[in-house]
Design a protein around this motif. Structure first.
Motif, PDB file in Angstrom:
ATOM      1  N   ILE A 175       1.012  -1.085  -0.058  1.00  9.80           N
ATOM      2  CA  ILE A 175      -0.011   0.116  -0.025  1.00  9.80           C
ATOM      3  C   ILE A 175       0.898   1.228  -0.021  1.00  9.80           C
ATOM      4  O   ILE A 175       0.624   2.030  -0.807  1.00  9.80           O
ATOM      5  N   PHE A 176       1.856   1.319   0.863  1.00  6.10           N
ATOM      6  CA  PHE A 176       2.727   2.162   0.876  1.00  6.10           C
ATOM      7  C   PHE A 176       3.738   2.617  -0.336  1.00  6.10           C
ATOM      8  O   PHE A 176       3.834   3.714  -0.878  1.00  6.10           O
ATOM      9  N   PHE A 177       3.849   1.542  -0.924  1.00  5.56           N
ATOM     10  CA  PHE A 177       4.803   1.490  -2.188  1.00  5.56           C
ATOM     11  C   PHE A 177       3.847   2.264  -3.225  1.00  5.56           C
ATOM     12  O   PHE A 177       4.448   2.908  -4.062  1.00  5.56           O
ATOM     13  N   ARG A 178       2.575   1.690  -3.361  1.00  5.91           N
ATOM     14  CA  ARG A 178       1.733   2.323  -4.481  1.00  5.91           C
ATOM     15  C   ARG A 178       1.424   3.818  -4.013  1.00  5.91           C
ATOM     16  O   ARG A 178       1.649   4.350  -4.994  1.00  5.91           O
ATOM     17  N   LEU A 179       1.385   4.141  -2.903  1.00  7.56           N
ATOM     18  CA  LEU A 179       1.377   5.703  -2.520  1.00  7.56           C
ATOM     19  C   LEU A 179       2.719   6.356  -2.976  1.00  7.56           C
ATOM     20  O   LEU A 179       2.583   7.375  -3.618  1.00  7.56           O
ATOM     21  N   GLY A 180       3.674   5.707  -2.743  1.00  4.27           N
ATOM     22  CA  GLY A 180       4.969   6.233  -3.005  1.00  4.27           C
ATOM     23  C   GLY A 180       5.379   6.526  -4.512  1.00  4.27           C
ATOM     24  O   GLY A 180       5.926   7.376  -4.658  1.00  4.27           O
ATOM     25  N   CYS A 181       4.379   5.723  -5.404  1.00  6.38           N
ATOM     26  CA  CYS A 181       4.704   5.626  -6.863  1.00  6.38           C
ATOM     27  C   CYS A 181       3.847   7.036  -7.465  1.00  6.38           C
ATOM     28  O   CYS A 181       4.205   7.243  -8.528  1.00  6.38           O
ATOM     29  N   TRP A 182       2.611   7.511  -6.706  1.00  5.63           N
ATOM     30  CA  TRP A 182       1.840   8.575  -7.255  1.00  5.63           C
ATOM     31  C   TRP A 182       1.738   9.775  -6.407  1.00  5.63           C
ATOM     32  O   TRP A 182       0.878  10.714  -6.675  1.00  5.63           O
ATOM     33  N   SER A 183       2.461   9.528  -5.063  1.00  4.90           N
ATOM     34  CA  SER A 183       2.070  10.864  -4.273  1.00  4.90           C
ATOM     35  C   SER A 183       2.999  12.045  -4.558  1.00  4.90           C
ATOM     36  O   SER A 183       4.108  12.169  -4.098  1.00  4.90           O
ATOM     37  N   PHE A 184       2.542  12.664  -5.737  1.00  8.47           N
ATOM     38  CA  PHE A 184       2.973  13.905  -6.163  1.00  8.47           C
ATOM     39  C   PHE A 184       2.453  15.224  -5.410  1.00  8.47           C
ATOM     40  O   PHE A 184       1.747  14.985  -4.545  1.00  8.47           O
ATOM     41  N   GLY A 185       3.516  16.078  -5.267  1.00  9.15           N
ATOM     42  CA  GLY A 185       2.838  17.577  -4.633  1.00  9.15           C
ATOM     43  C   GLY A 185       3.640  17.767  -3.268  1.00  9.15           C
ATOM     44  O   GLY A 185       3.389  18.873  -2.937  1.00  9.15           O
ATOM     45  N   GLY A 186       4.548  17.033  -2.794  1.00  8.85           N
ATOM     46  CA  GLY A 186       5.280  17.435  -1.552  1.00  8.85           C
ATOM     47  C   GLY A 186       4.547  16.891  -0.345  1.00  8.85           C
ATOM     48  O   GLY A 186       3.583  16.167  -0.353  1.00  8.85           O
ATOM     49  N   PRO A 187       4.985  17.391   0.620  1.00  8.69           N
ATOM     50  CA  PRO A 187       4.768  16.902   1.999  1.00  8.69           C
ATOM     51  C   PRO A 187       3.204  16.934   2.526  1.00  8.69           C
ATOM     52  O   PRO A 187       2.543  16.289   2.852  1.00  8.69           O
ATOM     53  N   VAL A 188       2.604  18.013   2.030  1.00  7.29           N
ATOM     54  CA  VAL A 188       1.330  18.506   2.338  1.00  7.29           C
ATOM     55  C   VAL A 188       0.162  17.532   1.463  1.00  7.29           C
ATOM     56  O   VAL A 188      -0.652  17.116   1.887  1.00  7.29           O
ATOM     57  N   ALA A 189       0.753  17.512   0.412  1.00  8.07           N
ATOM     58  CA  ALA A 189      -0.104  16.450  -0.660  1.00  8.07           C
ATOM     59  C   ALA A 189      -0.118  14.971  -0.024  1.00  8.07           C
ATOM     60  O   ALA A 189      -0.857  14.367  -0.170  1.00  8.07           O
ATOM     61  N   HIS A 190       1.163  14.714   0.536  1.00  9.72           N
ATOM     62  CA  HIS A 190       1.489  13.435   0.981  1.00  9.72           C
ATOM     63  C   HIS A 190       0.277  13.127   1.930  1.00  9.72           C
ATOM     64  O   HIS A 190      -0.252  12.005   2.301  1.00  9.72           O
ATOM     65  N   LEU A 191       0.161  14.180   2.934  1.00 11.32           N
ATOM     66  CA  LEU A 191      -0.900  13.961   4.028  1.00 11.32           C
ATOM     67  C   LEU A 191      -2.142  13.707   3.585  1.00 11.32           C
ATOM     68  O   LEU A 191      -3.196  13.036   4.251  1.00 11.32           O
ATOM     69  N   GLY A 192      -2.482  14.478   2.452  1.00 16.50           N
ATOM     70  CA  GLY A 192      -3.719  14.281   1.819  1.00 16.50           C
ATOM     71  C   GLY A 192      -4.029  12.781   1.325  1.00 16.50           C
ATOM     72  O   GLY A 192      -5.299  12.281   1.421  1.00 16.50           O
ATOM     73  N   TYR A 193      -2.877  12.433   0.475  1.00 17.90           N
ATOM     74  CA  TYR A 193      -3.144  10.941   0.261  1.00 17.90           C
ATOM     75  C   TYR A 193      -3.214   9.972   1.179  1.00 17.90           C
ATOM     76  O   TYR A 193      -4.262   8.996   1.128  1.00 17.90           O
ATOM     77  N   PHE A 194      -2.634  10.073   2.368  1.00 17.96           N
ATOM     78  CA  PHE A 194      -2.552   9.409   3.546  1.00 17.96           C
ATOM     79  C   PHE A 194      -4.103   9.446   4.106  1.00 17.96           C
ATOM     80  O   PHE A 194      -4.461   8.451   4.348  1.00 17.96           O
ATOM     81  N   GLN A 195      -4.627  10.475   4.102  1.00 14.79           N
ATOM     82  CA  GLN A 195      -6.107  10.719   4.601  1.00 14.79           C
ATOM     83  C   GLN A 195      -6.906   9.905   3.803  1.00 14.79           C
ATOM     84  O   GLN A 195      -7.810   9.129   4.356  1.00 14.79           O
ATOM     85  N   PRO A 246       7.353  11.867  -7.535  1.00  6.99           N
ATOM     86  CA  PRO A 246       6.414  11.324  -6.141  1.00  6.99           C
ATOM     87  C   PRO A 246       7.108  11.244  -4.940  1.00  6.99           C
ATOM     88  O   PRO A 246       8.410  10.846  -5.160  1.00  6.99           O
ATOM     89  N   GLY A 247       6.651  10.959  -3.976  1.00  2.71           N
ATOM     90  CA  GLY A 247       7.507  10.632  -2.615  1.00  2.71           C
ATOM     91  C   GLY A 247       7.962  11.616  -1.876  1.00  2.71           C
ATOM     92  O   GLY A 247       7.749  12.909  -2.270  1.00  2.71           O
ATOM     93  N   PRO A 248       8.705  11.575  -0.904  1.00  2.86           N
ATOM     94  CA  PRO A 248       9.225  12.200   0.023  1.00  2.86           C
ATOM     95  C   PRO A 248      10.368  13.184  -0.660  1.00  2.86           C
ATOM     96  O   PRO A 248      11.450  12.485  -1.267  1.00  2.86           O
TER      97      PRO A 248
END
Length: 391
Positions: free
Chosen positions: A10-30, A271-273
């Motif tokens: 699940i986290f690997f998939r998020l790491g592949c498409w989580s564009f936009g920086g730290p704030v966007a990552h929190l949105g994807y996690f939510q 994408p990613g951190p």
């Protein structure tokens, strides 16, 4: 109990498409862990964000580590970190090896579409956090005041001071009744929880001391201590990494400013951190792929250790009346900080024309109204970026 493989995937998939920086990552996690999978409540998620923003280190990655810890303890936190970070690390190492500093026009256009999607994801996350946290006009005033202060006083030091002020207001005025008295799985997983906390705190200090000694005995390894120290002291997310790393003589004596800026630009585009800028630097400092991996570990390690030192005691800490008031102020302050960041780091430089705004509205409709899965909206965003650039 979730398997380690499922957490990683699940986290690997998020790491592949989580564009936009730290704030966007929190949105994807939510969207993934609160809305879709319901691994934790909105209130628990807000508390996690507040805690991770109050600790030094990569706040969005620490939030992911904490979610992994909730599911499978220390191993879960490591697996979550590895899954989310691996795609970005590999891309940054590949860019460094290939010395790629120019992107084709089509690829730039696709990445632009992904950044427009990040605008939607961040805005949606902020609105959901507001609905969960705002209970009175006083709460909304604190959020608005924090956002205004962050916009007018940019910089990591100013952000920390503003969050401390929000914490002080929470200590003075926040009422404990705004908290949902729900059990948190972030408490000790076993009787060894306190020992894990102690070992993490000791490892944090001992690791730093060892790197300091090594840099003194072998000056050629000083960059290792520099990267660890940046990871241990950075507040404000990935955007603050560049100014801190660019101030390190052990790095700038080898890596030119133009090369550092090129790596930073790439880190923002993928994408990613963004902390995987260290992966790029590890290669550029002459240590090859192994150096990139080591640098990645060193910049994330202190934030992970600090998190482990706190999380086993989280249940006791969150039930403390004084801390609950402080944390309530920080939670609202963090929402204001995210709102300001939506403008200063996500919106500015991304939404530049009417076509960009049209794409944002369309992506919002698909993601938030029609409830399309994120992977499908990512495809639409890439195509929309090509259309926006062509226009």
């Amino acid at each position: 109990m979730r398997s380690l493989f499922s957490i990683f995937s699940i986290f690997f998939r998020l790491g592949c498409w989580s564009f936009g920086g730290p704030v966007a990552h929190l949105g994807y996690f939510q969207r993934e862990f609160v809305d879709k999978r319901q691994w934790l409540s909105e209130q628990e998620y807000l508390e996690l964000i507040a805690l991770c923003n109050f600790l030094p280190g990569p706040a969005s990655s620490q939030t992911g580590m904490a979610i992994g810890y909730q599911q499978r303890g220390v191993l879960g936190s490591l697996v979550a970190f590895a899954g989310f970070t691996l795609p970005s690390m590999l891309l940054m190492i590949a860019f460094a090896l290939l010395m790629t500093t120019q992107l084709s026009n089509d690829l730039e256009a696709i990445l632009h579409g992904f950044k427009l999607l990040a605008v939607v994801v961040v805005a949606d996350a902020i609105l959901k956090m507001l609905r969960a946290a705002i209970k009175s006009h006083w709460h909304s005033a604190l959020v608005a005041g924090t956002a205004i202060a962050v916009l007018l006083l940019p910089g990591a030091a100013a952000q920390l001071i503003i969050l401390l002020f929000a914490a002080w207001l929470g200590y003075l005025f926040m009422q404990p009744k705004i908290y949902n008295q729900t059990h948190s799985d972030l408490s000790e997983k076993s009787t060894s929880g306190a020992k894990v906390s102690q070992m993490a705190a000791i490892a944090f200090v001992a690791g730093w001391a060892l790197l300091l000694v090594a840099s003194w005995l072998l000056p050629s390894t000083a960059w290792l201590e520099s990267i660890y120290r940046v990871g241990a002291t950075v507040f404000g997310g990935g955007h603050v990494v560049l100014p801190l790393l660019s101030a390190e003589q052990s790095i700038t004596s080898t890596v030119m400013a133009s090369e550092l800026l090129a790596g930073y630009s790439i880190a923002q585009a993928i994408p990613g951190p963004m902390f995987t800028l260290a992966s790029y630097l590890g290669v550029m400092l002459g240590s090859g792929v192994l150096g990139g991996v080591i640098a990645t570990i060193l910049i994330f390690l202190p934030g992970w250790l600090l998190l482990l030192a706190v999380l086993p005691h989280w249940e006791n800490l969150r039930s403390n009346r004084t801390l609950r008031g402080i944390l309530g102020g920080v939670q609202l302050g963090v929402i204001g900080l995210l709102a300001a960041t939506l403008y200063s780091f996500v919106w500015v430089g991304t939404v530049n024309a009417a076509m960009d705004m049209a794409v944002v509205v369309g992506l919002w409709w698909l993601l938030c109204s029609l409830k399309w899965p994120v992977w499908r909206v990512v495809l639409v965003a890439g195509v929309s970026g090509l259309v926006a650039f062509a226009g």
